[in-house]
Design a protein around this motif. Structure first.
Motif, PDB file in Angstrom:
ATOM      1  N   SER A 166       0.846  -1.201   0.000  1.00 19.03           N
ATOM      2  CA  SER A 166       0.000   0.000   0.000  1.00 19.03           C
ATOM      3  C   SER A 166       0.874   1.240   0.000  1.00 19.03           C
ATOM      4  O   SER A 166       2.028   1.212   0.450  1.00 19.03           O
ATOM      5  N   LEU A 167       0.308   2.311  -0.519  1.00 24.32           N
ATOM      6  CA  LEU A 167       0.979   3.612  -0.531  1.00 24.32           C
ATOM      7  C   LEU A 167      -0.041   4.655  -0.106  1.00 24.32           C
ATOM      8  O   LEU A 167      -1.107   4.772  -0.713  1.00 24.32           O
ATOM      9  N   SER A 168       0.280   5.413   0.938  1.00 25.83           N
ATOM     10  CA  SER A 168      -0.633   6.441   1.430  1.00 25.83           C
ATOM     11  C   SER A 168       0.167   7.652   1.896  1.00 25.83           C
ATOM     12  O   SER A 168       1.401   7.601   1.991  1.00 25.83           O
ATOM     13  N   TYR A 169      -0.575   8.737   2.210  1.00 20.38           N
ATOM     14  CA  TYR A 169       0.080   9.969   2.644  1.00 20.38           C
ATOM     15  C   TYR A 169      -0.617  10.509   3.882  1.00 20.38           C
ATOM     16  O   TYR A 169      -1.847  10.449   3.999  1.00 20.38           O
ATOM     17  N   ALA A 170       0.169  11.031   4.802  1.00 20.18           N
ATOM     18  CA  ALA A 170      -0.351  11.684   6.001  1.00 20.18           C
ATOM     19  C   ALA A 170       0.480  12.937   6.237  1.00 20.18           C
ATOM     20  O   ALA A 170       1.691  12.850   6.498  1.00 20.18           O
ATOM     21  N   ASP A 171      -0.164  14.095   6.119  1.00 18.00           N
ATOM     22  CA  ASP A 171       0.550  15.376   6.184  1.00 18.00           C
ATOM     23  C   ASP A 171       1.651  15.393   5.115  1.00 18.00           C
ATOM     24  O   ASP A 171       1.372  15.241   3.939  1.00 18.00           O
ATOM     25  N   ASN A 172       2.905  15.540   5.527  1.00 17.10           N
ATOM     26  CA  ASN A 172       4.019  15.559   4.572  1.00 17.10           C
ATOM     27  C   ASN A 172       4.779  14.239   4.559  1.00 17.10           C
ATOM     28  O   ASN A 172       5.955  14.211   4.197  1.00 17.10           O
ATOM     29  N   THR A 173       4.102  13.172   4.945  1.00 13.30           N
ATOM     30  CA  THR A 173       4.765  11.875   5.066  1.00 13.30           C
ATOM     31  C   THR A 173       4.195  10.870   4.059  1.00 13.30           C
ATOM     32  O   THR A 173       2.976  10.695   3.970  1.00 13.30           O
ATOM     33  N   GLU A 174       5.075  10.230   3.338  1.00 14.20           N
ATOM     34  CA  GLU A 174       4.685   9.142   2.439  1.00 14.20           C
ATOM     35  C   GLU A 174       4.832   7.828   3.197  1.00 14.20           C
ATOM     36  O   GLU A 174       5.896   7.536   3.744  1.00 14.20           O
ATOM     37  N   ILE A 175       3.782   7.036   3.230  1.00  8.60           N
ATOM     38  CA  ILE A 175       3.786   5.778   3.979  1.00  8.60           C
ATOM     39  C   ILE A 175       3.700   4.614   2.996  1.00  8.60           C
ATOM     40  O   ILE A 175       2.696   4.441   2.305  1.00  8.60           O
ATOM     41  N   THR A 176       4.761   3.825   2.943  1.00  7.47           N
ATOM     42  CA  THR A 176       4.820   2.685   2.032  1.00  7.47           C
ATOM     43  C   THR A 176       4.911   1.402   2.846  1.00  7.47           C
ATOM     44  O   THR A 176       5.759   1.278   3.722  1.00  7.47           O
ATOM     45  N   ARG A 177       4.032   0.462   2.541  1.00  5.50           N
ATOM     46  CA  ARG A 177       4.042  -0.831   3.222  1.00  5.50           C
ATOM     47  C   ARG A 177       4.200  -1.935   2.165  1.00  5.50           C
ATOM     48  O   ARG A 177       3.365  -2.055   1.261  1.00  5.50           O
ATOM     49  N   VAL A 178       5.266  -2.719   2.286  1.00  3.64           N
ATOM     50  CA  VAL A 178       5.576  -3.754   1.290  1.00  3.64           C
ATOM     51  C   VAL A 178       6.105  -5.009   1.973  1.00  3.64           C
ATOM     52  O   VAL A 178       6.536  -4.974   3.126  1.00  3.64           O
ATOM     53  N   LYS A 179       6.069  -6.101   1.214  1.00  2.00           N
ATOM     54  CA  LYS A 179       6.683  -7.334   1.699  1.00  2.00           C
ATOM     55  C   LYS A 179       8.179  -7.122   1.851  1.00  2.00           C
ATOM     56  O   LYS A 179       8.824  -6.461   1.030  1.00  2.00           O
ATOM     57  N   ASP A 180       8.738  -7.712   2.893  1.00  2.00           N
ATOM     58  CA  ASP A 180      10.146  -7.487   3.233  1.00  2.00           C
ATOM     59  C   ASP A 180      11.017  -8.649   2.752  1.00  2.00           C
ATOM     60  O   ASP A 180      11.546  -9.422   3.556  1.00  2.00           O
ATOM     61  N   ILE A 181      11.185  -8.764   1.439  1.00  2.00           N
ATOM     62  CA  ILE A 181      12.031  -9.825   0.892  1.00  2.00           C
ATOM     63  C   ILE A 181      13.498  -9.566   1.216  1.00  2.00           C
ATOM     64  O   ILE A 181      14.312 -10.497   1.262  1.00  2.00           O
ATOM     65  N   HIS A 182      13.846  -8.308   1.484  1.00  2.00           N
ATOM     66  CA  HIS A 182      15.236  -7.972   1.818  1.00  2.00           C
ATOM     67  C   HIS A 182      15.690  -8.717   3.070  1.00  2.00           C
ATOM     68  O   HIS A 182      16.796  -9.265   3.117  1.00  2.00           O
ATOM     69  N   SER A 183      14.841  -8.756   4.093  1.00  2.63           N
ATOM     70  CA  SER A 183      15.206  -9.468   5.327  1.00  2.63           C
ATOM     71  C   SER A 183      15.323 -10.962   5.073  1.00  2.63           C
ATOM     72  O   SER A 183      16.165 -11.637   5.689  1.00  2.63           O
ATOM     73  N   ARG A 184      14.483 -11.479   4.183  1.00  3.60           N
ATOM     74  CA  ARG A 184      14.559 -12.892   3.830  1.00  3.60           C
ATOM     75  C   ARG A 184      15.900 -13.206   3.182  1.00  3.60           C
ATOM     76  O   ARG A 184      16.541 -14.214   3.474  1.00  3.60           O
ATOM     77  N   VAL A 185      16.334 -12.333   2.276  1.00  2.00           N
ATOM     78  CA  VAL A 185      17.627 -12.504   1.602  1.00  2.00           C
ATOM     79  C   VAL A 185      18.761 -12.428   2.609  1.00  2.00           C
ATOM     80  O   VAL A 185      19.677 -13.257   2.602  1.00  2.00           O
ATOM     81  N   ALA A 186      18.717 -11.407   3.483  1.00  2.00           N
ATOM     82  CA  ALA A 186      19.769 -11.239   4.491  1.00  2.00           C
ATOM     83  C   ALA A 186      19.860 -12.459   5.399  1.00  2.00           C
ATOM     84  O   ALA A 186      20.961 -12.896   5.768  1.00  2.00           O
ATOM     85  N   ASN A 187      18.715 -13.026   5.758  1.00  2.00           N
ATOM     86  CA  ASN A 187      18.704 -14.208   6.621  1.00  2.00           C
ATOM     87  C   ASN A 187      19.304 -15.418   5.907  1.00  2.00           C
ATOM     88  O   ASN A 187      20.101 -16.166   6.482  1.00  2.00           O
ATOM     89  N   SER A 188      18.926 -15.626   4.645  1.00  2.30           N
ATOM     90  CA  SER A 188      19.460 -16.755   3.881  1.00  2.30           C
ATOM     91  C   SER A 188      20.960 -16.628   3.687  1.00  2.30           C
ATOM     92  O   SER A 188      21.702 -17.611   3.769  1.00  2.30           O
ATOM     93  N   PHE A 189      21.418 -15.403   3.440  1.00  2.28           N
ATOM     94  CA  PHE A 189      22.839 -15.179   3.192  1.00  2.28           C
ATOM     95  C   PHE A 189      23.666 -15.157   4.478  1.00  2.28           C
ATOM     96  O   PHE A 189      24.883 -14.975   4.429  1.00  2.28           O
ATOM     97  N   SER A 190      23.026 -15.345   5.606  1.00  2.00           N
ATOM     98  CA  SER A 190      23.774 -15.468   6.867  1.00  2.00           C
ATOM     99  C   SER A 190      24.051 -16.937   7.194  1.00  2.00           C
ATOM    100  O   SER A 190      24.710 -17.232   8.191  1.00  2.00           O
ATOM    101  N   ILE A 191      23.556 -17.842   6.346  1.00  2.00           N
ATOM    102  CA  ILE A 191      23.741 -19.285   6.536  1.00  2.00           C
ATOM    103  C   ILE A 191      24.899 -19.747   5.653  1.00  2.00           C
ATOM    104  O   ILE A 191      24.838 -19.614   4.420  1.00  2.00           O
TER     105      ILE A 191
END
Length: 260
Positions: A166-191
Protein backbone atom coordinates in the motif's frame (compact mmCIF):
# COMPACT_ATOMS: atom_id res chain seq x y z
CA UNK A 1 4.29 -27.18 -40.89
CA UNK A 2 5.75 -30.68 -41.12
CA UNK A 3 9.01 -29.27 -42.52
CA UNK A 4 9.19 -26.77 -39.66
CA UNK A 5 8.54 -29.54 -37.14
CA UNK A 6 11.18 -31.71 -38.79
CA UNK A 7 13.67 -28.85 -38.66
CA UNK A 8 13.23 -28.26 -34.92
CA UNK A 9 13.33 -31.98 -34.22
CA UNK A 10 16.73 -32.24 -35.90
CA UNK A 11 20.01 -31.80 -34.03
CA UNK A 12 20.48 -28.38 -35.64
CA UNK A 13 16.95 -27.35 -34.68
CA UNK A 14 17.52 -28.37 -31.07
CA UNK A 15 20.78 -26.40 -31.03
CA UNK A 16 18.96 -23.35 -32.43
CA UNK A 17 16.37 -23.55 -29.65
CA UNK A 18 19.18 -23.95 -27.12
CA UNK A 19 20.90 -20.88 -28.56
CA UNK A 20 17.74 -18.74 -28.56
CA UNK A 21 16.73 -19.64 -25.00
CA UNK A 22 20.33 -19.33 -23.84
CA UNK A 23 20.73 -15.79 -25.20
CA UNK A 24 17.37 -14.82 -23.71
CA UNK A 25 18.49 -16.11 -20.31
CA UNK A 26 21.82 -14.31 -20.72
CA UNK A 27 20.03 -11.00 -21.26
CA UNK A 28 17.92 -11.71 -18.19
CA UNK A 29 21.08 -12.16 -16.12
CA UNK A 30 22.13 -8.60 -16.92
CA UNK A 31 18.78 -7.19 -15.79
CA UNK A 32 18.63 -9.48 -12.76
CA UNK A 33 22.10 -8.47 -11.63
CA UNK A 34 21.24 -4.79 -12.01
CA UNK A 35 18.19 -5.22 -9.79
CA UNK A 36 19.98 -7.37 -7.23
CA UNK A 37 22.74 -4.79 -6.83
CA UNK A 38 20.11 -2.77 -4.95
CA UNK A 39 20.92 -5.12 -2.07
CA UNK A 40 23.99 -2.97 -1.53
CA UNK A 41 21.87 0.16 -1.01
CA UNK A 42 22.19 1.38 2.55
CA UNK A 43 18.48 2.14 2.98
CA UNK A 44 17.11 -0.61 5.25
CA UNK A 45 16.06 -2.66 2.24
CA UNK A 46 13.76 0.03 0.80
CA UNK A 47 15.13 0.01 -2.77
CA UNK A 48 15.27 -3.78 -3.04
CA UNK A 49 11.81 -4.28 -1.52
CA UNK A 50 10.31 -1.72 -3.90
CA UNK A 51 12.09 -3.39 -6.82
CA UNK A 52 10.69 -6.81 -5.83
CA UNK A 53 7.23 -5.33 -5.43
CA UNK A 54 7.43 -3.76 -8.91
CA UNK A 55 8.53 -7.04 -10.50
CA UNK A 56 5.59 -8.95 -9.04
CA UNK A 57 2.85 -6.37 -9.65
CA UNK A 58 3.62 -4.89 -13.08
CA UNK A 59 1.74 -7.03 -15.66
CA UNK A 60 4.25 -6.73 -18.57
CA UNK A 61 7.06 -7.81 -16.25
CA UNK A 62 5.00 -10.75 -15.02
CA UNK A 63 4.45 -11.89 -18.63
CA UNK A 64 8.21 -11.72 -19.27
CA UNK A 65 8.77 -13.63 -16.03
CA UNK A 66 6.63 -16.55 -17.20
CA UNK A 67 8.44 -16.52 -20.55
CA UNK A 68 11.64 -16.73 -18.53
CA UNK A 69 10.40 -19.78 -16.61
CA UNK A 70 9.41 -21.40 -19.92
CA UNK A 71 12.85 -20.63 -21.38
CA UNK A 72 14.56 -22.27 -18.39
CA UNK A 73 12.47 -25.42 -18.77
CA UNK A 74 12.93 -25.64 -22.55
CA UNK A 75 16.66 -24.94 -22.29
CA UNK A 76 17.07 -27.65 -19.64
CA UNK A 77 15.02 -30.24 -21.56
CA UNK A 78 16.81 -29.70 -24.86
CA UNK A 79 20.18 -29.69 -23.10
CA UNK A 80 19.34 -33.08 -21.59
CA UNK A 81 18.19 -34.46 -24.95
CA UNK A 82 21.34 -33.27 -26.75
CA UNK A 83 23.62 -34.52 -23.97
CA UNK A 84 22.11 -38.01 -24.07
CA UNK A 85 22.24 -38.07 -27.86
CA UNK A 86 25.90 -36.97 -27.93
CA UNK A 87 26.93 -39.58 -25.36
CA UNK A 88 25.23 -42.33 -27.35
CA UNK A 89 26.92 -41.19 -30.53
CA UNK A 90 30.36 -41.05 -28.87
CA UNK A 91 31.14 -44.61 -27.83
CA UNK A 92 34.84 -43.84 -27.39
CA UNK A 93 36.06 -41.13 -25.02
CA UNK A 94 38.65 -38.49 -25.75
CA UNK A 95 42.20 -39.84 -26.17
CA UNK A 96 43.73 -36.60 -24.84
CA UNK A 97 42.17 -34.49 -22.12
CA UNK A 98 43.11 -30.82 -22.40
CA UNK A 99 43.22 -28.57 -19.36
CA UNK A 100 42.12 -25.30 -20.94
CA UNK A 101 39.06 -23.61 -19.34
CA UNK A 102 37.21 -23.52 -22.66
CA UNK A 103 37.73 -27.26 -23.21
CA UNK A 104 36.59 -28.00 -19.67
CA UNK A 105 33.45 -25.90 -20.23
CA UNK A 106 32.55 -27.47 -23.55
CA UNK A 107 33.00 -31.02 -22.26
CA UNK A 108 31.08 -30.45 -19.03
CA UNK A 109 28.12 -28.33 -20.12
CA UNK A 110 25.73 -31.05 -18.95
CA UNK A 111 27.23 -31.14 -15.45
CA UNK A 112 27.41 -27.35 -15.22
CA UNK A 113 23.84 -27.02 -16.40
CA UNK A 114 22.65 -29.60 -13.88
CA UNK A 115 24.31 -27.68 -11.04
CA UNK A 116 22.62 -24.50 -12.21
CA UNK A 117 19.22 -26.18 -12.53
CA UNK A 118 19.40 -27.52 -8.96
CA UNK A 119 20.46 -24.07 -7.76
CA UNK A 120 17.59 -22.37 -9.60
CA UNK A 121 15.08 -24.70 -7.96
CA UNK A 122 16.54 -24.00 -4.48
CA UNK A 123 16.85 -20.28 -5.15
CA UNK A 124 13.33 -19.81 -6.51
CA UNK A 125 11.87 -21.98 -3.77
CA UNK A 126 13.53 -19.91 -1.06
CA UNK A 127 12.74 -16.48 -2.50
CA UNK A 128 10.25 -16.34 -5.38
CA UNK A 129 7.85 -19.04 -4.16
CA UNK A 130 7.81 -17.90 -0.55
CA UNK A 131 7.47 -14.26 -1.62
CA UNK A 132 4.45 -14.91 -3.85
CA UNK A 133 2.64 -17.86 -2.33
CA UNK A 134 3.36 -18.08 1.41
CA UNK A 135 3.22 -15.92 4.53
CA UNK A 136 6.83 -16.65 5.50
CA UNK A 137 7.91 -13.20 4.33
CA UNK A 138 7.29 -10.31 6.70
CA UNK A 139 6.42 -6.69 5.95
CA UNK A 140 8.10 -3.33 6.40
CA UNK A 141 6.58 0.10 6.76
CA UNK A 142 8.64 2.99 5.40
CA UNK A 143 7.71 6.55 6.38
CA UNK A 144 9.40 9.16 4.23
CA UNK A 145 9.29 12.87 5.01
CA UNK A 146 8.54 14.44 1.63
CA UNK A 147 10.21 17.71 2.59
CA UNK A 148 13.49 16.45 4.04
CA UNK A 149 13.67 13.01 2.43
CA UNK A 150 14.36 11.40 5.80
CA UNK A 151 13.01 7.87 6.12
CA UNK A 152 12.18 5.67 9.08
CA UNK A 153 11.42 1.95 8.93
CA UNK A 154 9.46 -0.35 11.22
CA UNK A 155 8.05 -3.86 11.00
CA UNK A 156 4.44 -3.99 9.86
CA UNK A 157 1.81 -6.68 10.43
CA UNK A 158 -1.19 -6.45 8.09
CA UNK A 159 -4.68 -7.15 9.38
CA UNK A 160 -5.72 -9.02 6.23
CA UNK A 161 -3.81 -12.18 5.20
CA UNK A 162 -4.00 -11.28 1.50
CA UNK A 163 -2.38 -7.86 1.96
CA UNK A 164 0.29 -7.14 -0.66
CA UNK A 165 1.36 -3.51 -0.51
CA UNK A 166 0.00 0.00 0.00
CA UNK A 167 0.98 3.61 -0.53
CA UNK A 168 -0.63 6.44 1.43
CA UNK A 169 0.08 9.97 2.64
CA UNK A 170 -0.35 11.68 6.00
CA UNK A 171 0.55 15.38 6.18
CA UNK A 172 4.02 15.56 4.57
CA UNK A 173 4.77 11.88 5.07
CA UNK A 174 4.68 9.14 2.44
CA UNK A 175 3.79 5.78 3.98
CA UNK A 176 4.82 2.69 2.03
CA UNK A 177 4.04 -0.83 3.22
CA UNK A 178 5.58 -3.75 1.29
CA UNK A 179 6.68 -7.33 1.70
CA UNK A 180 10.15 -7.49 3.23
CA UNK A 181 12.03 -9.83 0.89
CA UNK A 182 15.24 -7.97 1.82
CA UNK A 183 15.21 -9.47 5.33
CA UNK A 184 14.56 -12.89 3.83
CA UNK A 185 17.63 -12.50 1.60
CA UNK A 186 19.77 -11.24 4.49
CA UNK A 187 18.70 -14.21 6.62
CA UNK A 188 19.46 -16.75 3.88
CA UNK A 189 22.84 -15.18 3.19
CA UNK A 190 23.77 -15.47 6.87
CA UNK A 191 23.74 -19.28 6.54
CA UNK A 192 27.15 -20.62 5.53
CA UNK A 193 25.99 -23.68 3.58
CA UNK A 194 23.61 -21.53 1.53
CA UNK A 195 26.39 -19.09 0.70
CA UNK A 196 28.68 -21.97 -0.32
CA UNK A 197 26.00 -23.41 -2.62
CA UNK A 198 25.41 -19.96 -4.12
CA UNK A 199 29.10 -19.38 -4.82
CA UNK A 200 29.54 -22.88 -6.33
CA UNK A 201 26.57 -22.18 -8.59
CA UNK A 202 28.16 -18.91 -9.72
CA UNK A 203 31.39 -20.73 -10.57
CA UNK A 204 29.31 -23.19 -12.61
CA UNK A 205 27.54 -20.24 -14.25
CA UNK A 206 30.88 -18.70 -15.19
CA UNK A 207 32.12 -21.83 -16.96
CA UNK A 208 28.70 -22.45 -18.50
CA UNK A 209 28.60 -18.98 -20.04
CA UNK A 210 32.27 -19.13 -21.04
CA UNK A 211 31.37 -21.75 -23.61
CA UNK A 212 27.64 -21.22 -24.05
CA UNK A 213 27.59 -17.55 -25.06
CA UNK A 214 30.04 -17.93 -27.95
CA UNK A 215 28.54 -21.28 -28.88
CA UNK A 216 25.12 -19.67 -29.37
CA UNK A 217 26.52 -17.26 -31.94
CA UNK A 218 28.33 -20.10 -33.71
CA UNK A 219 25.04 -22.00 -33.92
CA UNK A 220 23.47 -19.05 -35.74
CA UNK A 221 26.53 -18.79 -37.99
CA UNK A 222 27.40 -15.33 -36.67
CA UNK A 223 31.14 -15.94 -36.54
CA UNK A 224 32.51 -13.38 -38.96
CA UNK A 225 36.18 -12.76 -38.15
CA UNK A 226 35.41 -9.06 -37.77
CA UNK A 227 32.92 -9.61 -34.95
CA UNK A 228 34.17 -12.83 -33.34
CA UNK A 229 36.73 -11.03 -31.12
CA UNK A 230 33.91 -8.79 -29.79
CA UNK A 231 31.71 -11.82 -29.11
CA UNK A 232 34.57 -13.54 -27.29
CA UNK A 233 35.37 -10.42 -25.27
CA UNK A 234 31.75 -9.95 -24.17
CA UNK A 235 31.36 -13.67 -23.48
CA UNK A 236 34.47 -13.84 -21.32
CA UNK A 237 34.55 -10.54 -19.46
CA UNK A 238 30.87 -9.67 -19.11
CA UNK A 239 29.18 -13.05 -18.87
CA UNK A 240 31.92 -15.32 -17.51
CA UNK A 241 33.60 -12.84 -15.15
CA UNK A 242 31.64 -9.71 -14.22
CA UNK A 243 28.14 -11.20 -13.92
CA UNK A 244 29.10 -14.29 -11.83
CA UNK A 245 31.35 -12.16 -9.62
CA UNK A 246 28.56 -9.63 -9.13
CA UNK A 247 26.11 -12.32 -8.05
CA UNK A 248 28.67 -14.11 -5.84
CA UNK A 249 29.60 -10.86 -4.08
CA UNK A 250 26.10 -10.51 -2.60
CA UNK A 251 25.98 -13.61 -0.38
CA UNK A 252 29.64 -13.21 0.57
CA UNK A 253 29.21 -9.59 1.70
CA UNK A 254 25.99 -10.34 3.59
CA UNK A 255 27.53 -13.36 5.29
CA UNK A 256 30.56 -11.36 6.43
CA UNK A 257 28.26 -8.63 7.74
CA UNK A 258 26.27 -11.21 9.70
CA UNK A 259 29.47 -12.22 11.55
CA UNK A 260 29.99 -8.75 12.98
Amino acid sequence: MSELKQTFNSSLGKKLIMALTGLFLSLFLIVHLGGNLLLFSNDDGYSFNMYANFLTHFPPIEVIAYLLYLAIIVHAIYALVLTIKNRKARSVGYAVATKSPVSFSSKNMGLLGSILLVFIVIHMGDFWYKYKFTHDVGYKEYRTDITSGERTVTDFKPEKPDFEHSLSYADNTEITRVKDIHSRVANSFSILWYVVIYVIAMVALSFHLLHGFESAFRTFGWVHRKYLPIIKFVGVWLFAVIIPLGFAAMPIVYYLQSLK
